[in-house]
Design a protein around this motif. Structure first.
Motif, PDB file in Angstrom:
ATOM      1  N   VAL A 181      37.832  32.330  41.848  1.00 23.49           N
ATOM      2  CA  VAL A 181      38.929  32.445  42.238  1.00 23.49           C
ATOM      3  C   VAL A 181      39.685  30.872  42.184  1.00 23.49           C
ATOM      4  O   VAL A 181      40.844  30.613  41.818  1.00 23.49           O
ATOM      5  CB  VAL A 181      39.036  32.451  43.895  1.00 23.49           C
ATOM      6  CG1 VAL A 181      40.354  32.014  44.720  1.00 23.49           C
ATOM      7  CG2 VAL A 181      38.803  33.840  44.241  1.00 23.49           C
ATOM      8  N   ARG A 182      38.930  30.005  41.955  1.00 23.56           N
ATOM      9  CA  ARG A 182      39.278  28.528  41.261  1.00 23.56           C
ATOM     10  C   ARG A 182      39.531  28.333  39.858  1.00 23.56           C
ATOM     11  O   ARG A 182      40.076  27.532  39.822  1.00 23.56           O
ATOM     12  CB  ARG A 182      37.899  27.706  41.812  1.00 23.56           C
ATOM     13  CG  ARG A 182      38.287  26.208  41.800  1.00 23.56           C
ATOM     14  CD  ARG A 182      37.139  25.330  42.230  1.00 23.56           C
ATOM     15  NE  ARG A 182      35.920  25.518  41.282  1.00 23.56           N
ATOM     16  CZ  ARG A 182      34.543  24.990  41.000  1.00 23.56           C
ATOM     17  NH1 ARG A 182      34.354  24.504  42.198  1.00 23.56           N
ATOM     18  NH2 ARG A 182      33.970  25.150  40.186  1.00 23.56           N
ATOM     19  N   GLY A 183      39.356  29.238  39.225  1.00 23.26           N
ATOM     20  CA  GLY A 183      39.651  29.433  37.727  1.00 23.26           C
ATOM     21  C   GLY A 183      38.472  28.968  37.088  1.00 23.26           C
ATOM     22  O   GLY A 183      38.743  28.492  35.693  1.00 23.26           O
ATOM     23  N   ARG A 230      32.246  36.511  34.711  1.00 20.13           N
ATOM     24  CA  ARG A 230      33.144  37.586  35.137  1.00 20.13           C
ATOM     25  C   ARG A 230      32.655  38.586  35.514  1.00 20.13           C
ATOM     26  O   ARG A 230      31.812  39.080  34.655  1.00 20.13           O
ATOM     27  CB  ARG A 230      34.196  37.530  34.144  1.00 20.13           C
ATOM     28  CG  ARG A 230      35.214  36.447  33.683  1.00 20.13           C
ATOM     29  CD  ARG A 230      36.007  36.513  32.710  1.00 20.13           C
ATOM     30  NE  ARG A 230      35.644  36.146  31.422  1.00 20.13           N
ATOM     31  CZ  ARG A 230      36.259  35.974  30.193  1.00 20.13           C
ATOM     32  NH1 ARG A 230      37.534  36.488  30.452  1.00 20.13           N
ATOM     33  NH2 ARG A 230      35.957  35.815  29.272  1.00 20.13           N
ATOM     34  N   ARG A 290      42.271  47.286  45.825  1.00 18.64           N
ATOM     35  CA  ARG A 290      41.920  45.825  46.166  1.00 18.64           C
ATOM     36  C   ARG A 290      40.435  45.420  46.459  1.00 18.64           C
ATOM     37  O   ARG A 290      40.174  44.455  47.203  1.00 18.64           O
ATOM     38  CB  ARG A 290      42.756  45.642  47.433  1.00 18.64           C
ATOM     39  CG  ARG A 290      42.530  46.657  48.528  1.00 18.64           C
ATOM     40  CD  ARG A 290      43.534  46.352  49.750  1.00 18.64           C
ATOM     41  NE  ARG A 290      43.502  47.567  50.744  1.00 18.64           N
ATOM     42  CZ  ARG A 290      44.288  47.746  51.552  1.00 18.64           C
ATOM     43  NH1 ARG A 290      44.952  46.778  52.059  1.00 18.64           N
ATOM     44  NH2 ARG A 290      44.066  48.708  52.460  1.00 18.64           N
ATOM     45  N   ASN A 339      36.559  44.381  46.274  1.00 20.15           N
ATOM     46  CA  ASN A 339      36.047  42.875  45.879  1.00 20.15           C
ATOM     47  C   ASN A 339      35.144  43.179  44.298  1.00 20.15           C
ATOM     48  O   ASN A 339      34.998  42.313  44.035  1.00 20.15           O
ATOM     49  CB  ASN A 339      34.990  42.300  46.809  1.00 20.15           C
ATOM     50  CG  ASN A 339      35.799  42.169  48.260  1.00 20.15           C
ATOM     51  OD1 ASN A 339      37.107  41.583  47.975  1.00 20.15           O
ATOM     52  ND2 ASN A 339      35.230  42.175  49.189  1.00 20.15           N
ATOM     53  N   THR A 355      40.494  43.046  43.270  1.00 15.79           N
ATOM     54  CA  THR A 355      40.651  41.508  43.406  1.00 15.79           C
ATOM     55  C   THR A 355      40.334  40.664  42.231  1.00 15.79           C
ATOM     56  O   THR A 355      41.190  39.875  41.901  1.00 15.79           O
ATOM     57  CB  THR A 355      40.212  41.296  44.874  1.00 15.79           C
ATOM     58  OG1 THR A 355      40.649  42.170  45.736  1.00 15.79           O
ATOM     59  CG2 THR A 355      40.509  39.923  45.191  1.00 15.79           C
ATOM     60  N   PRO A 356      39.067  40.859  41.945  1.00 18.61           N
ATOM     61  CA  PRO A 356      38.921  39.809  40.878  1.00 18.61           C
ATOM     62  C   PRO A 356      39.257  40.035  39.432  1.00 18.61           C
ATOM     63  O   PRO A 356      39.938  39.138  38.637  1.00 18.61           O
ATOM     64  CB  PRO A 356      37.143  40.194  40.481  1.00 18.61           C
ATOM     65  CG  PRO A 356      37.089  41.451  41.282  1.00 18.61           C
ATOM     66  CD  PRO A 356      38.122  41.585  42.429  1.00 18.61           C
ATOM     67  N   ASN A 379      42.975  38.417  39.700  1.00 18.92           N
ATOM     68  CA  ASN A 379      42.502  36.784  39.470  1.00 18.92           C
ATOM     69  C   ASN A 379      42.474  36.598  38.034  1.00 18.92           C
ATOM     70  O   ASN A 379      43.251  35.714  37.540  1.00 18.92           O
ATOM     71  CB  ASN A 379      41.227  36.319  40.226  1.00 18.92           C
ATOM     72  CG  ASN A 379      41.568  35.962  41.791  1.00 18.92           C
ATOM     73  OD1 ASN A 379      42.360  35.062  41.964  1.00 18.92           O
ATOM     74  ND2 ASN A 379      41.136  36.884  42.615  1.00 18.92           N
ATOM     75  N   LEU A 380      41.693  37.296  37.466  1.00 19.38           N
ATOM     76  CA  LEU A 380      41.322  36.992  35.852  1.00 19.38           C
ATOM     77  C   LEU A 380      42.750  37.305  35.149  1.00 19.38           C
ATOM     78  O   LEU A 380      43.119  36.383  34.147  1.00 19.38           O
ATOM     79  CB  LEU A 380      40.419  38.107  35.427  1.00 19.38           C
ATOM     80  CG  LEU A 380      39.061  37.968  35.894  1.00 19.38           C
ATOM     81  CD1 LEU A 380      38.009  38.807  35.413  1.00 19.38           C
ATOM     82  CD2 LEU A 380      38.372  36.540  35.219  1.00 19.38           C
ATOM     83  N   ARG A 395      45.167  34.438  35.816  1.00 18.58           N
ATOM     84  CA  ARG A 395      44.776  32.881  35.430  1.00 18.58           C
ATOM     85  C   ARG A 395      45.232  32.419  34.271  1.00 18.58           C
ATOM     86  O   ARG A 395      45.651  32.941  33.265  1.00 18.58           O
ATOM     87  CB  ARG A 395      43.259  32.962  35.940  1.00 18.58           C
ATOM     88  CG  ARG A 395      42.388  33.258  34.601  1.00 18.58           C
ATOM     89  CD  ARG A 395      40.781  33.310  34.626  1.00 18.58           C
ATOM     90  NE  ARG A 395      40.093  33.653  33.679  1.00 18.58           N
ATOM     91  CZ  ARG A 395      39.413  32.651  32.800  1.00 18.58           C
ATOM     92  NH1 ARG A 395      39.065  31.573  33.344  1.00 18.58           N
ATOM     93  NH2 ARG A 395      38.700  33.199  31.817  1.00 18.58           N
TER      94      ARG A 395
END
Length: 291
Positions: A130-132, A137, A165, A167, A171-172, A175-176, A179
């Motif tokens: 989440v922080r990047g 991955r 959605r 986990n 959701t990941p 994020n990917l 980013r």
């Protein structure tokens, strides 16, 4: 003509591209090792684990396997994880889901050394994602990215809709894709089975990834011409494997689409090997070239 994305072929390319890194590590005295743990009587899980073991054998990755009796107390599984954490020959640990009903799977994940969590499910690794700054991955989202890359789909500036959605995937992956990275920079809408007027969202997308676990939730009428469709779903309906996308109608409008089976599934296994080799490099301090 619609391109049918061959996940088996792309997965084979990924596996072959790992051979050089595995040889470098092994020659330097650190052969990568993957441990699988099974605490289930589910036949599909047992088959999946055996396929992972075969993948390791074919590439020269050490394979360790532990079976825990389904009726054993949770502490027996926890102790198994602790032993594997302490084993220097093991770079990656995968506890196959599902586990026995009386065991909290999330607690099992929390007990895995984050540096050996090649699934990418440990809370520390989720936070880094989440922080990047992902250590690993997660395998299925990473596999989806590789399929898009192989197909030549540009994510930067694209409108992507992820349906689902969880986990593990949805959701990941959102994020990917969002980013700031070479394989990201998309504008992402995260939907699910209860999204109001889901079709209005998917109709606007350049890329649609279906990962809701609902058979044929998305069909061709919900897609725009030229969309790229990645179907992560795998459902059994009347004995047949079907995805979360109604394949025939979606294929009529998509520029590229993954089949079920033979699309995302093989990529999940390939990216598990990728993460294992990456973990071996990180743990040994031996730099290798990864695809």
């Amino acid at each position: 003509m619609t391109e049918v994305i061959d996940g088996n072929a792309v997965a084979e390319d990924v596996r072959e591209s790992l051979r050089g890194a595995i040889e470098t590590l092994t020659d330097a005295g650190h052969q990568p090792g993957l441990a699988t743990v099974l605490m289930s009587e589910d036949r599909a899980s047992a088959t999946y684990v055996s396929m992972k073991q075969r993948d390791c054998e074919e590439l020269g990755i050490q394979s360790f396997h532990v079976e825990v009796d389904v009726d054993a107390p949770a502490n027996e599984l926890y102790d198994t994880v602790s032993d594997l954490n302490a084993n220097d020959e093991v770079d990656g640990i995968l506890v196959q889901h599902p586990v026995a009903d009386h065991v909290d799977y999330e607690e099992v994940v929390r007990r895995i050394d984050p540096g050996k969590d090649v699934d990418g499910f440990h809370p520390e690794n989720v936070g880094r994602l989440v922080r990047g700054d992902p250590r690993f991955r997660p395998c299925t989202p990473h596999g989806v990215q590789k399929l898009l890359e192989h197909t030549g789909v540009e994510t930067e500036g694209a409108d992507a809709v992820v349906v689902g959605r969880s986990n593990i995937v949805g959701t990941p992956l959102a994020n990917l894709l969002a980013r700031k990275a070479d394989d990201g920079n998309a504008t992402v809408t995260l939907c699910h089975s209860r999204t109001e007027d889901l079709a209005a969202k998917t109709k606007q997308a350049d890329i649609v990834v279906a990962a809701a676990g609902v058979p044929e939730l998305v069909d061709g009428s919900m897609l725009s011409e030229g969309v790229t469709v990645v179907d992560v779903g795998y459902n059994r309906v009347d004995g047949e494997a079907v995805g979360d996308v109604e394949y025939e109608s979606a294929k009529e409008v998509a520029s590229a689409i993954t089949p079920v089976p033979g699309g995302v599934g093989p990529m999940t296994r390939a990216m598990l090997l990728y993460n294992t080799v990456k973990a071996a490099s990180q743990r040994s301090g031996i730099d290798v070239d990864l695809p």
